[in-house]
Scaffold this motif. Structure first.
Motif, PDB file in Angstrom:
ATOM      1  N   PRO A 139       0.790  -1.229   0.000  1.00 25.09           N
ATOM      2  CA  PRO A 139       0.000   0.000   0.000  1.00 25.09           C
ATOM      3  C   PRO A 139       0.824   1.283   0.000  1.00 25.09           C
ATOM      4  CG  PRO A 139      -0.180  -1.149   2.114  1.00 25.09           C
ATOM      5  CD  PRO A 139       0.490  -2.078   1.167  1.00 25.09           C
ATOM      6  N   GLY A 173     -12.108  -2.942  -3.904  1.00 25.72           N
ATOM      7  CA  GLY A 173     -12.223  -3.424  -2.540  1.00 25.72           C
ATOM      8  C   GLY A 173     -13.395  -2.795  -1.826  1.00 25.72           C
ATOM      9  N   THR A 181     -11.503   5.726   3.335  1.00 21.31           N
ATOM     10  CA  THR A 181     -10.597   4.639   3.712  1.00 21.31           C
ATOM     11  C   THR A 181     -10.887   3.378   2.908  1.00 21.31           C
ATOM     12  OG1 THR A 181     -10.375   5.470   5.970  1.00 21.31           O
ATOM     13  CG2 THR A 181      -9.875   3.147   5.624  1.00 21.31           C
ATOM     14  N   VAL A 183     -11.114  -0.163   3.316  1.00 21.86           N
ATOM     15  CA  VAL A 183     -11.223  -1.086   4.450  1.00 21.86           C
ATOM     16  C   VAL A 183     -10.446  -2.362   4.167  1.00 21.86           C
ATOM     17  CG1 VAL A 183     -12.822  -2.396   5.903  1.00 21.86           C
ATOM     18  CG2 VAL A 183     -13.461  -0.112   5.067  1.00 21.86           C
ATOM     19  N   VAL A 184     -10.703  -2.948   3.003  1.00 24.25           N
ATOM     20  CA  VAL A 184      -9.926  -4.109   2.579  1.00 24.25           C
ATOM     21  C   VAL A 184     -10.009  -4.219   1.059  1.00 24.25           C
ATOM     22  CG1 VAL A 184     -11.887  -5.684   2.941  1.00 24.25           C
ATOM     23  CG2 VAL A 184      -9.571  -6.604   2.832  1.00 24.25           C
ATOM     24  N   PRO A 186      -8.684  -7.161  -1.183  1.00 29.35           N
ATOM     25  CA  PRO A 186      -7.996  -8.460  -1.092  1.00 29.35           C
ATOM     26  C   PRO A 186      -6.918  -8.662  -2.139  1.00 29.35           C
ATOM     27  CG  PRO A 186     -10.369  -8.743  -0.846  1.00 29.35           C
ATOM     28  CD  PRO A 186     -10.149  -7.322  -1.263  1.00 29.35           C
ATOM     29  N   HIS A 189      -3.926  -6.655  -1.300  1.00 32.87           N
ATOM     30  CA  HIS A 189      -3.402  -6.899   0.045  1.00 32.87           C
ATOM     31  C   HIS A 189      -3.372  -5.600   0.853  1.00 32.87           C
ATOM     32  CE1 HIS A 189      -1.130 -10.719  -1.502  1.00 32.87           C
ATOM     33  NE2 HIS A 189      -2.460 -10.861  -1.485  1.00 32.87           N
ATOM     34  N   TRP A 190      -4.421  -4.772   0.693  1.00 32.60           N
ATOM     35  CA  TRP A 190      -4.561  -3.541   1.459  1.00 32.60           C
ATOM     36  C   TRP A 190      -5.567  -3.763   2.579  1.00 32.60           C
ATOM     37  CZ3 TRP A 190      -5.041   1.388  -2.093  1.00 32.60           C
ATOM     38  CH2 TRP A 190      -3.924   1.480  -2.939  1.00 32.60           C
ATOM     39  N   HIS A 191      -5.266  -3.209   3.747  1.00 35.58           N
ATOM     40  CA  HIS A 191      -6.180  -3.266   4.885  1.00 35.58           C
ATOM     41  C   HIS A 191      -6.142  -1.925   5.605  1.00 35.58           C
ATOM     42  CE1 HIS A 191      -6.822  -7.654   4.643  1.00 35.58           C
ATOM     43  NE2 HIS A 191      -5.548  -7.693   4.254  1.00 35.58           N
ATOM     44  N   ASP A 192      -7.317  -1.313   5.760  1.00 37.46           N
ATOM     45  CA  ASP A 192      -7.452  -0.057   6.510  1.00 37.46           C
ATOM     46  C   ASP A 192      -6.443   0.989   6.041  1.00 37.46           C
ATOM     47  OD1 ASP A 192      -9.578  -1.001   8.170  1.00 37.46           O
ATOM     48  OD2 ASP A 192      -8.099  -2.130   9.342  1.00 37.46           O
ATOM     49  N   GLU A 264     -19.864  -7.046  -3.892  1.00 38.26           N
ATOM     50  CA  GLU A 264     -18.653  -7.884  -3.863  1.00 38.26           C
ATOM     51  C   GLU A 264     -18.976  -9.290  -4.375  1.00 38.26           C
ATOM     52  OE1 GLU A 264     -15.400  -7.404  -3.326  1.00 38.26           O
ATOM     53  OE2 GLU A 264     -15.897  -5.284  -3.392  1.00 38.26           O
ATOM     54  N   CYS A 279      -8.655 -13.459  -1.152  1.00 40.08           N
ATOM     55  CA  CYS A 279      -9.264 -12.998   0.100  1.00 40.08           C
ATOM     56  C   CYS A 279      -9.054 -13.993   1.229  1.00 40.08           C
ATOM     57  CB  CYS A 279     -10.757 -12.743  -0.097  1.00 40.08           C
ATOM     58  SG  CYS A 279     -11.765 -14.242  -0.267  1.00 40.08           S
TER      59      CYS A 279
END
Length: 442
Positions: A139, A173, A181, A183-184, A186, A189-192, A264, A279
């Motif tokens: 990220p 995502g 933001t 959030v995810v 998959p 591979h990004w989170h928050d 999704e 995911c």
């Protein structure tokens, strides 16, 4: 209209039909009426002031004042005389201008970053896509590369005397649009990831609004506005990338869900004995029909799977696969057949859930639509609810891999149409205080 959230925050529901806030004073009324006039010219121009007055219910004096202000802001211009067949002097027609205002849309995907810009009248100012391994970069490096892409685009437009009216970014995502933001994501591979907060540090004018949304949602909005199924009030758009996302238009509005996470569809489980998805779950639909699945089956030597992507431009990879098919490679024919069947099986679920009139295939699905649609239609007919399936068809998007960035730019245009006063009047034109309104929104 704002809605209260359980956490005490407020949010603006995303939808394609928007209404100005109810007037509470003369300034608010004027802003709403500026939007009303501008939207009418956008949708029905070229048109005369008299036509605008008749359609909006505003009196002619008010329309003349509003048009004058929109001209000073560079948002509307007069074109040649409009002959309506009546006797007398022909009236000058009004059309959208906005030639000095740029709407910037961007997309971050697994192996590229796209940039797209138009002026308010829809003239394309910039359209580019650069290969970039966003999944492998992580990220931080990906956002840095996105910032460089944004700064380059803003500079390019600035050299042509065009100022950005806003920036919108598409990401594959779950997106908290209110907070800006991711959030995810998959497949990235990004989170928050606080994307808007990071982008606000870029070298762009501080008053330029920055937004982020899901790529499939923005693609669906682009299709609804100007795509192959433009104006169809009930449609589903499928992204057709390494990941598979869905944007759902229901009754003419974008279906967001309670938290904005609707659509999704790529992570609907269709095969409990299938492969592991990016995911982390087993047998998601995108492991059957995503670009990675096609490449894995058609060109297995690349080891292109859900957990390790080899960076190649999607267009180049598809060109290679099509070349192999023309050479009679049986693996390619078998891959098309497998993807087409699974595409139809998933589409049957969507038809049963959302009852759309059309499923628009984007990305690589559109590129290979001649091969995939017949197989998908057969599966949809076999598995879908009879009446709904017979009244729903497939259509190949003409927007290619740029649908999401186009949709992002469209969000910026829509924001200006809703808030014309966000664009400053030209300093070369004297601007007098507006008169008291003689009409208001119906």
């Amino acid at each position: 209209m704002k809605h209260s959230r359980p956490d005490g925050r407020t949010e603006n529901p995303r939808g394609l039909r928007r209404s100005p806030a109810g007037p509470s004073d003369q300034a608010t009324v004027r802003r709403a009426n500026l939007s009303l006039v501008m939207r009418h010219v956008s949708e029905h121009g070229p048109c005369s002031r008299s036509a605008v007055a008749a359609a909006t219910g505003l009196n002619k004096t008010t329309v003349t004042s509003l048009v004058g202000e929109l001209q000073e802001r560079g948002l509307i211009k007069e074109t040649g005389p409009q002959h309506a067949g009546a006797v007398g002097r022909p009236s000058l027609a009004l059309v959208l201008d906005g030639s000095r205002v740029g709407a910037l849309g961007f997309e971050v995907n697994v192996d590229y970053i796209a940039a797209f810009a138009t002026d308010l009248a829809g003239r394309v100012l910039l359209d580019r896509r650069v290969a970039f391994d966003a999944m492998g970069a992580g990220p931080d490096r990906s956002v840095d590369e996105l910032i460089r892409t944004i700064e380059r685009a803003v500079t390019d437009l600035g050299q042509r005397g065009i100022a950005p009216a806003g920036i919108a970014v598409a990401v594959p995502g779950l997106i908290d649009t209110a907070a800006g933001t991711v959030v995810v994501a998959p497949n990235l591979h990004w989170h928050d990831v606080p994307l808007v907060e990071r982008l606000l540090r870029a070298d762009i004018p501080p008053d330029v609004p920055v937004m982020v949304d899901n790529d499939a949602n923005l693609s669906a909005m682009a299709e609804y506005a100007s795509g192959v199924a433009a104006g169809t009030s009930d449609l589903v758009y499928l992204t057709g990338e390494v990941g598979v996302g869905g944007g759902v238009i229901a009754g003419g509005s974008l279906l967001g869900g309670a938290d904005g996470f609707a659509g999704e569809v790529g992570h609907v489980s269709v095969d409990p004995d299938g492969e592991r998805c990016g995911c982390g779950r087993i047998g998601c639909w995108e492991t059957k029909v995503g670009l990675a699945a096609l490449v894995r089956m058609a060109t297995p030597e690349y080891s292109y799977d859900a957990t390790h992507q080899i960076v190649h431009d999607p267009e180049e990879r598809l060109a290679e696969i099509e070349q192999r098919r023309s050479e009679g490679d049986p693996r390619v024919e078998a891959a098309f057949a497998e993807v087409g069947r699974w595409l139809g099986r998933g589409a049957a679920i969507l038809v049963n859930l959302f009852n759309p009139r059309v499923i628009v295939l984007g990305g690589y699905f559109a590129r290979l639509s001649d091969h995939l649609i017949p197989l998908a239609e057969a599966e949809l007919e076999r598995l879908g609810m009879d009446h709904a399936a017979r009244r729903c068809g497939f259509a190949a998007s003409g927007l290619g891999f740029g649908a999401a960035s186009r949709g992002a730019a469209g969000v910026v245009v829509d924001r200006v149409l809703s808030h014309p006063t966000s664009i400053a009047a030209s300093p070369s034109i004297a601007h007098s205080p507006p008169p008291v309104e003689e009409g208001a929104l119906p």
